[in-house]
Write a protein that holds these residues in place. Structure first.
Motif, PDB file in Angstrom:
ATOM      1  N   VAL A   1      -2.616  50.216   7.945  1.00  0.00           N
ATOM      2  CA  VAL A   1      -1.924  51.259   8.851  1.00  0.00           C
ATOM      3  C   VAL A   1      -3.087  51.881   9.581  1.00  0.00           C
ATOM      4  CG1 VAL A   1      -1.092  53.348   8.882  1.00  0.00           C
ATOM      5  CG2 VAL A   1      -0.256  51.644   7.032  1.00  0.00           C
ATOM      6  N   THR A   2      -4.266  52.109   9.333  1.00  0.00           N
ATOM      7  CA  THR A   2      -5.313  52.775   9.829  1.00  0.00           C
ATOM      8  C   THR A   2      -6.441  51.635  11.062  1.00  0.00           C
ATOM      9  OG1 THR A   2      -6.725  52.689   8.264  1.00  0.00           O
ATOM     10  CG2 THR A   2      -5.431  54.839   8.775  1.00  0.00           C
ATOM     11  N   VAL A   3      -6.420  50.532  10.544  1.00  0.00           N
ATOM     12  CA  VAL A   3      -7.456  49.396  11.279  1.00  0.00           C
ATOM     13  C   VAL A   3      -7.040  49.538  12.894  1.00  0.00           C
ATOM     14  CG1 VAL A   3      -5.801  47.365  11.199  1.00  0.00           C
ATOM     15  CG2 VAL A   3      -8.345  47.306  11.313  1.00  0.00           C
ATOM     16  N   PRO A   4      -5.889  49.517  13.405  1.00  0.00           N
ATOM     17  CA  PRO A   4      -5.611  49.786  14.890  1.00  0.00           C
ATOM     18  C   PRO A   4      -6.334  50.968  15.561  1.00  0.00           C
ATOM     19  CG  PRO A   4      -3.466  49.170  13.861  1.00  0.00           C
ATOM     20  CD  PRO A   4      -4.533  49.795  12.653  1.00  0.00           C
ATOM     21  N   LEU A   5      -6.521  52.038  14.811  1.00  0.00           N
ATOM     22  CA  LEU A   5      -7.316  53.207  15.348  1.00  0.00           C
ATOM     23  C   LEU A   5      -8.749  52.866  15.576  1.00  0.00           C
ATOM     24  CD1 LEU A   5      -5.856  55.932  12.921  1.00  0.00           C
ATOM     25  CD2 LEU A   5      -5.245  55.544  15.591  1.00  0.00           C
ATOM     26  N   VAL A   6      -9.324  52.046  14.906  1.00  0.00           N
ATOM     27  CA  VAL A   6     -10.877  51.856  14.993  1.00  0.00           C
ATOM     28  C   VAL A   6     -11.114  50.361  15.559  1.00  0.00           C
ATOM     29  CG1 VAL A   6     -11.564  53.189  13.060  1.00  0.00           C
ATOM     30  CG2 VAL A   6     -10.938  50.883  12.610  1.00  0.00           C
ATOM     31  N   LEU A   7     -10.015  49.601  15.700  1.00  0.00           N
ATOM     32  CA  LEU A   7     -10.253  48.094  16.303  1.00  0.00           C
ATOM     33  C   LEU A   7     -10.019  48.324  17.839  1.00  0.00           C
ATOM     34  CD1 LEU A   7     -10.120  45.268  14.933  1.00  0.00           C
ATOM     35  CD2 LEU A   7      -7.621  45.095  15.720  1.00  0.00           C
TER      36      LEU A   7
ATOM     37  N   ILE B   1       5.330  45.344  21.639  1.00  0.00           N
ATOM     38  CA  ILE B   1       4.820  45.061  20.563  1.00  0.00           C
ATOM     39  C   ILE B   1       3.257  45.537  20.497  1.00  0.00           C
ATOM     40  CG2 ILE B   1       3.843  43.168  19.180  1.00  0.00           C
ATOM     41  CD1 ILE B   1       6.324  41.528  19.737  1.00  0.00           C
ATOM     42  N   ALA B   2       2.550  45.429  21.593  1.00  0.00           N
ATOM     43  CA  ALA B   2       1.387  45.668  21.776  1.00  0.00           C
ATOM     44  C   ALA B   2       1.273  47.265  21.526  1.00  0.00           C
ATOM     45  CB  ALA B   2       0.629  45.307  23.134  1.00  0.00           C
ATOM     46  N   GLN B   3       1.993  48.029  22.335  1.00  0.00           N
ATOM     47  CA  GLN B   3       2.315  49.570  22.233  1.00  0.00           C
ATOM     48  C   GLN B   3       2.485  49.975  20.738  1.00  0.00           C
ATOM     49  OE1 GLN B   3       5.198  50.340  25.263  1.00  0.00           O
ATOM     50  NE2 GLN B   3       3.670  50.497  26.840  1.00  0.00           N
ATOM     51  N   VAL B   4       3.369  49.348  20.136  1.00  0.00           N
ATOM     52  CA  VAL B   4       3.705  49.711  18.597  1.00  0.00           C
ATOM     53  C   VAL B   4       2.370  49.489  17.708  1.00  0.00           C
ATOM     54  CG1 VAL B   4       4.950  49.170  16.814  1.00  0.00           C
ATOM     55  CG2 VAL B   4       5.944  49.248  18.888  1.00  0.00           C
ATOM     56  N   PHE B   5       1.770  48.515  17.825  1.00  0.00           N
ATOM     57  CA  PHE B   5       0.630  48.226  17.254  1.00  0.00           C
ATOM     58  C   PHE B   5      -0.438  49.200  17.425  1.00  0.00           C
ATOM     59  CE2 PHE B   5      -3.691  46.226  16.950  1.00  0.00           C
ATOM     60  CZ  PHE B   5      -3.764  45.703  15.933  1.00  0.00           C
ATOM     61  N   VAL B   6      -0.746  49.786  18.718  1.00  0.00           N
ATOM     62  CA  VAL B   6      -1.734  50.718  18.656  1.00  0.00           C
ATOM     63  C   VAL B   6      -1.256  51.952  18.694  1.00  0.00           C
ATOM     64  CG1 VAL B   6      -2.929  49.318  20.315  1.00  0.00           C
ATOM     65  CG2 VAL B   6      -1.354  50.710  21.202  1.00  0.00           C
ATOM     66  N   ALA B   7      -0.190  52.415  18.813  1.00  0.00           N
ATOM     67  CA  ALA B   7       0.422  53.927  18.585  1.00  0.00           C
ATOM     68  C   ALA B   7       0.989  54.341  17.458  1.00  0.00           C
ATOM     69  CB  ALA B   7       1.458  53.800  19.928  1.00  0.00           C
ATOM     70  N   MET B   8       1.520  53.313  16.661  1.00  0.00           N
ATOM     71  CA  MET B   8       2.330  53.710  15.531  1.00  0.00           C
ATOM     72  C   MET B   8       1.533  54.554  14.618  1.00  0.00           C
ATOM     73  SD  MET B   8       4.995  51.358  13.082  1.00  0.00           S
ATOM     74  CE  MET B   8       3.662  50.626  12.121  1.00  0.00           C
ATOM     75  N   PRO B   9       0.009  54.136  14.084  1.00  0.00           N
ATOM     76  CA  PRO B   9      -0.790  54.697  13.182  1.00  0.00           C
ATOM     77  C   PRO B   9      -0.639  56.314  13.472  1.00  0.00           C
ATOM     78  CG  PRO B   9      -1.977  52.684  14.066  1.00  0.00           C
ATOM     79  CD  PRO B   9      -0.618  52.703  14.920  1.00  0.00           C
ATOM     80  N   PHE B  10      -0.804  56.790  14.772  1.00  0.00           N
ATOM     81  CA  PHE B  10      -0.733  58.249  15.298  1.00  0.00           C
ATOM     82  C   PHE B  10       0.451  58.835  14.458  1.00  0.00           C
ATOM     83  CE2 PHE B  10      -3.450  56.373  18.459  1.00  0.00           C
ATOM     84  CZ  PHE B  10      -4.374  57.387  18.348  1.00  0.00           C
ATOM     85  N   LEU B  11       1.615  58.277  14.540  1.00  0.00           N
ATOM     86  CA  LEU B  11       2.705  58.764  14.079  1.00  0.00           C
ATOM     87  C   LEU B  11       2.893  58.758  12.522  1.00  0.00           C
ATOM     88  CD1 LEU B  11       5.971  59.606  14.183  1.00  0.00           C
ATOM     89  CD2 LEU B  11       6.431  57.029  14.332  1.00  0.00           C
ATOM     90  N   VAL B  12       2.295  57.592  11.893  1.00  0.00           N
ATOM     91  CA  VAL B  12       2.255  57.487  10.389  1.00  0.00           C
ATOM     92  C   VAL B  12       1.564  58.574   9.858  1.00  0.00           C
ATOM     93  CG1 VAL B  12       1.611  56.107   8.426  1.00  0.00           C
ATOM     94  CG2 VAL B  12       2.699  55.069  10.472  1.00  0.00           C
TER      95      VAL B  12
END
Length: 217
Positions: free
Chosen positions: A48-54, A90-101
């Motif tokens: 869940v959190t890897v897109p935040l640091v990737l 899809i790209a936007q969901v990949f990078v933005a969804m962790p903030f919501l979660v």
């Protein structure tokens, strides 16, 4: 520019809705996974959190390897996803969804579970408890997470240009248009940057005094 702005607003809105549908159940699982074995729990949180640091560009490459024409999943699909408007979402969901979660998870952890227990003792089903008790309790966290998700999706650049490209009216979002204008007309690029900055500041002002405990934990 108006075309890029309209595309950005539309795809960011769709990405936010998709993130709500997928992210709220995921946040509930993370918040209630204390009894899980350590390895599955840590693996799920890492995913869940890897897109935040990737780096976003690396995320775009990962999406290409997964959903590209010859990707692990893409090779079995009857249609092509990369370099389409769907790829932008899809790209936007990949990078933005962790903030919501993370926002919803923090709200769930901070909520009082005694209300859920009381509802269960009165005979309410799990679905009724979720719909009538849990979600109303964490509504501020959901709202905050949705706004953060929308703003992050609106400003997404790296994964989008790598996975979706830059085709006017199809995949060229406002951040990509800003980057291209910087090479042709710096004044226009500054104006576009200020537009995105105003949107971001407006979201932060809206979220003032609405942050949930544990949002950044």
């Amino acid at each position: 520019v108006l075309q890029a702005l309209g595309l950005s607003l539309g795809t960011a809105s769709i990405a936010t809705v998709v993130s709500l549908v997928l992210g709220i159940p995921l946040a509930l699982v993370l918040a209630r996974s204390a009894d899980w074995p350590a390895v599955p729990r840590r693996l799920l949180r890492a995913l869940v959190t890897v897109p935040l640091v990737l780096p976003p560009v690396v995320g775009g490459v990962a999406l290409l390897l997964l959903l590209g024409r010859r990707g692990l999943i893409g090779q079995f699909l009857p249609f092509q996803i990369p370099f389409s408007t769907s790829a932008v979402v899809i790209a936007q969901v990949f990078v933005a969804m962790p903030f919501l979660v993370l926002a919803v998870e923090g709200a769930v952890r901070a909520s009082d579970r005694r209300f859920e227990t009381a509802a269960a003792t009165l005979g309410a089903t799990r679905w009724t408890i979720l719909r009538r008790v849990t979600l109303p309790l964490v509504a501020p966290g959901v709202s905050a997470g949705a706004l953060l998700c929308f703003t992050r999706a609106l400003g997404e650049f790296g994964a989008t240009i790598t996975f979706a490209g830059s085709f006017p009216g199809v995949t060229q979002t406002l951040p990509i248009a800003t980057y291209l204008e910087l090479q042709r007309d710096p004044d226009a690029a500054i104006a576009l940057s200020l537009t995105l900055m105003v949107v971001s500041v407006a979201v932060l002002v809206t979220l003032r005094d609405r942050w949930v405990p544990g949002l950044t934990s």
